[in-house]
Design a protein around this motif. Structure first.
Motif, PDB file in Angstrom:
ATOM      1  N   GLN A  86       0.820  -1.204   0.000  1.00  0.00           N
ATOM      2  CA  GLN A  86       0.000   0.000   0.000  1.00  0.00           C
ATOM      3  C   GLN A  86       0.861   1.265   0.000  1.00  0.00           C
ATOM      4  O   GLN A  86       0.527   2.264  -0.622  1.00  0.00           O
ATOM      5  N   LEU A  87       1.984   1.175   0.665  1.00  0.00           N
ATOM      6  CA  LEU A  87       2.887   2.333   0.763  1.00  0.00           C
ATOM      7  C   LEU A  87       3.688   2.523  -0.526  1.00  0.00           C
ATOM      8  O   LEU A  87       3.910   3.653  -0.965  1.00  0.00           O
ATOM      9  N   ALA A  88       4.115   1.438  -1.130  1.00  0.00           N
ATOM     10  CA  ALA A  88       4.975   1.516  -2.313  1.00  0.00           C
ATOM     11  C   ALA A  88       4.553   0.453  -3.329  1.00  0.00           C
ATOM     12  O   ALA A  88       5.270  -0.518  -3.584  1.00  0.00           O
ATOM     13  N   PRO A  89       3.369   0.649  -3.956  1.00  0.00           N
ATOM     14  CA  PRO A  89       2.866  -0.376  -4.885  1.00  0.00           C
ATOM     15  C   PRO A  89       3.729  -0.539  -6.132  1.00  0.00           C
ATOM     16  O   PRO A  89       3.658  -1.564  -6.806  1.00  0.00           O
ATOM     17  N   GLU A  90       4.572   0.478  -6.432  1.00  0.00           N
ATOM     18  CA  GLU A  90       5.465   0.345  -7.588  1.00  0.00           C
ATOM     19  C   GLU A  90       6.536  -0.712  -7.327  1.00  0.00           C
ATOM     20  O   GLU A  90       7.131  -1.247  -8.263  1.00  0.00           O
ATOM     21  N   ILE A  91       6.778  -1.008  -6.060  1.00  0.00           N
ATOM     22  CA  ILE A  91       7.894  -1.896  -5.697  1.00  0.00           C
ATOM     23  C   ILE A  91       7.393  -3.221  -5.129  1.00  0.00           C
ATOM     24  O   ILE A  91       7.918  -4.289  -5.472  1.00  0.00           O
ATOM     25  N   PHE A  92       6.392  -3.157  -4.257  1.00  0.00           N
ATOM     26  CA  PHE A  92       5.925  -4.364  -3.558  1.00  0.00           C
ATOM     27  C   PHE A  92       4.528  -4.738  -4.048  1.00  0.00           C
ATOM     28  O   PHE A  92       3.716  -3.878  -4.378  1.00  0.00           O
TER      29      PHE A  92
ATOM     30  N   HIS B  15       8.202  -6.761  -6.669  1.00  0.00           N
ATOM     31  CA  HIS B  15       7.916  -7.094  -8.076  1.00  0.00           C
ATOM     32  C   HIS B  15       8.691  -6.201  -9.026  1.00  0.00           C
ATOM     33  O   HIS B  15       8.820  -6.490 -10.208  1.00  0.00           O
ATOM     34  N   GLN B  16       9.229  -5.090  -8.496  1.00  0.00           N
ATOM     35  CA  GLN B  16      10.128  -4.253  -9.302  1.00  0.00           C
ATOM     36  C   GLN B  16      11.090  -3.546  -8.362  1.00  0.00           C
ATOM     37  O   GLN B  16      10.661  -2.930  -7.380  1.00  0.00           O
ATOM     38  N   GLN B  17      12.369  -3.647  -8.660  1.00  0.00           N
ATOM     39  CA  GLN B  17      13.345  -2.950  -7.832  1.00  0.00           C
ATOM     40  C   GLN B  17      13.208  -1.435  -8.035  1.00  0.00           C
ATOM     41  O   GLN B  17      12.777  -0.995  -9.110  1.00  0.00           O
ATOM     42  N   PRO B  18      13.525  -0.638  -7.014  1.00  0.00           N
ATOM     43  CA  PRO B  18      13.403   0.824  -7.158  1.00  0.00           C
ATOM     44  C   PRO B  18      14.187   1.344  -8.363  1.00  0.00           C
ATOM     45  O   PRO B  18      15.306   0.896  -8.615  1.00  0.00           O
ATOM     46  N   GLN B  19      13.546   2.285  -9.084  1.00  0.00           N
ATOM     47  CA  GLN B  19      14.145   2.819 -10.314  1.00  0.00           C
ATOM     48  C   GLN B  19      14.689   4.235 -10.134  1.00  0.00           C
ATOM     49  O   GLN B  19      15.233   4.797 -11.073  1.00  0.00           O
ATOM     50  N   SER B  20      14.491   4.812  -8.974  1.00  0.00           N
ATOM     51  CA  SER B  20      14.896   6.208  -8.756  1.00  0.00           C
ATOM     52  C   SER B  20      15.189   6.406  -7.273  1.00  0.00           C
ATOM     53  O   SER B  20      14.842   5.557  -6.443  1.00  0.00           O
ATOM     54  N   GLN B  21      15.750   7.535  -6.947  1.00  0.00           N
ATOM     55  CA  GLN B  21      16.009   7.848  -5.532  1.00  0.00           C
ATOM     56  C   GLN B  21      14.698   7.946  -4.756  1.00  0.00           C
ATOM     57  O   GLN B  21      14.611   7.527  -3.599  1.00  0.00           O
ATOM     58  N   ALA B  22      13.677   8.488  -5.410  1.00  0.00           N
ATOM     59  CA  ALA B  22      12.371   8.595  -4.745  1.00  0.00           C
ATOM     60  C   ALA B  22      11.831   7.205  -4.415  1.00  0.00           C
ATOM     61  O   ALA B  22      11.257   6.985  -3.339  1.00  0.00           O
TER      62      ALA B  22
ATOM     63  N   VAL C  11      13.696   4.476  -4.008  1.00  0.00           N
ATOM     64  CA  VAL C  11      14.549   3.915  -2.942  1.00  0.00           C
ATOM     65  C   VAL C  11      14.053   4.403  -1.585  1.00  0.00           C
ATOM     66  O   VAL C  11      13.950   3.639  -0.619  1.00  0.00           O
ATOM     67  N   ARG C  12      13.709   5.684  -1.528  1.00  0.00           N
ATOM     68  CA  ARG C  12      13.183   6.239  -0.271  1.00  0.00           C
ATOM     69  C   ARG C  12      11.907   5.508   0.140  1.00  0.00           C
ATOM     70  O   ARG C  12      11.717   5.143   1.306  1.00  0.00           O
ATOM     71  N   LEU C  13      11.024   5.254  -0.819  1.00  0.00           N
ATOM     72  CA  LEU C  13       9.784   4.540  -0.513  1.00  0.00           C
ATOM     73  C   LEU C  13      10.056   3.120  -0.019  1.00  0.00           C
ATOM     74  O   LEU C  13       9.419   2.634   0.917  1.00  0.00           O
TER      75      LEU C  13
END
Ligand code: SF4
Length: 292
Positions: free
Chosen positions: A30-36, A46-53, A55-57
């Motif tokens: 819920q907090l970081a649906p782009e990643i988890f 499901h996707q490793q962080p693509q930006s510093q933003a 990574v922070r999430l």
């Protein structure tokens, strides 16, 4: 601390991972649906962080996770995630982060108010951590702790001891046993102050309460949440521990209130204008009545 030897096979290759201790609370997705994402019984990357933003999430999810199930194989400054909480949502309302395993990762929130307006309000209890306690102290402490129901009380006693705040909870959820100072009885709404209304909503538990702030923010505990699949408001039939039919009646009762935000303990939060939220609430009531 996550263990890379217990890394779930559903994680995509790369630095961040979820290990097998995940309890599937969905805080990270819920907090970081782009990643988890929730891949079934647990969550994974499901996707490793693509930006510093991003990574922070990911680091925010790492510190918010109730079981320490998220890890990184690189050297990262977890402080970035720690310092992000409490996380601003809107106006003077914040998500506390640092969820507790005792509340199955339930989300807790903070309303920051001046002493003249009644002081800060903590809605349900996060994990008691030194960082969060320090941040809360810096913003004036806690005047009132509102406990929606017995499942999400976590470290309420430690927060109450530290800040000397009064707690509010319903009698039917064991408020007396928990030494709660202000106990609500019955099913009538209680005006706590000019801006805060406690509304009994039995169903998930017998003494469940929701909190309405300024006719805008509805802190809904485990009564009501957003369904991203159905794109409307919903309730959780499988965890209606007390009574689904009672929870349906409680939902019907909410029709008389206006709100623009639904901020749940479990499930997705949502924001829209009051008219749209009312339509979503009607959808929810109709769906509940069709699933008796
Ligand atoms: S926040 Fe932690 S426990 Fe909750 S779903 Fe994510 S990895 Fe699992």
């Amino acid at each position: 601390m996550a263990n890379v030897l217990r890394r779930l096979p559903q994680n995509v290759p790369g630095e961040f991972f979820v290990d097998s201790s995940c309890i599937d609370c969905d805080t990270c997705s819920q907090l970081a649906p782009e990643i988890f994402r929730d891949h079934g019984e647990q969550c994974s990357v499901h996707q490793q962080p693509q930006s510093q933003a991003q990574v922070r999430l990911a680091l925010m999810a790492l510190v918010a996770c109730p079981t320490g199930s998220i890890g990184s194989t690189a050297t990262r400054n977890a402080r970035i995630g720690v310092d992000a909480f409490p996380m601003h949502l809107a106006e003077n309302v914040y998500f506390c982060g640092f969820t507790s395993e005792a509340s199955f990762g339930g989300w807790s929130y903070m309303i920051q108010r001046s002493p003249e307006d009644g002081g800060n309000v903590l809605v349900d209890s996060p994990r008691y951590t030194s960082h969060l306690v320090k941040r809360i102290a810096e913003t004036g402490g806690i005047s009132l702790m509102f406990l929606t129901h017995k499942d999400d009380v976590a470290d309420h006693q430690r927060f109450a001891d530290r800040f000397g705040c009064r707690r509010i909870m319903h009698a039917a959820d064991g408020a007396a046993r928990l030494n709660v100072e202000n106990v609500i009885h019955g099913t009538d709404e209680v005006q706590l102050d000019t801006d805060l209304t406690a509304i009994p909503t039995p169903g998930h538990t017998r003494g469940h309460l929701v909190l309405l702030y300024k006719n805008k923010f509805l802190f809904s505990g485990d009564h009501l949440a957003w369904s991203p699949d159905r794109e409307t408001l919903t309730a959780f039939r499988s965890v209606a521990w007390y009574s689904w039919s009672e929870q349906t009646r409680s939902m019907e009762k909410l029709r008389r209130y206006r709100f623009e935000w639904v901020l749940p303990g479990h499930g997705d939060l949502h924001h829209d204008n009051a008219e749209a939220m009312h339509r979503h609430l009607e959808n929810c009531v109709a769906w509940m009545n069709a699933h008796q």
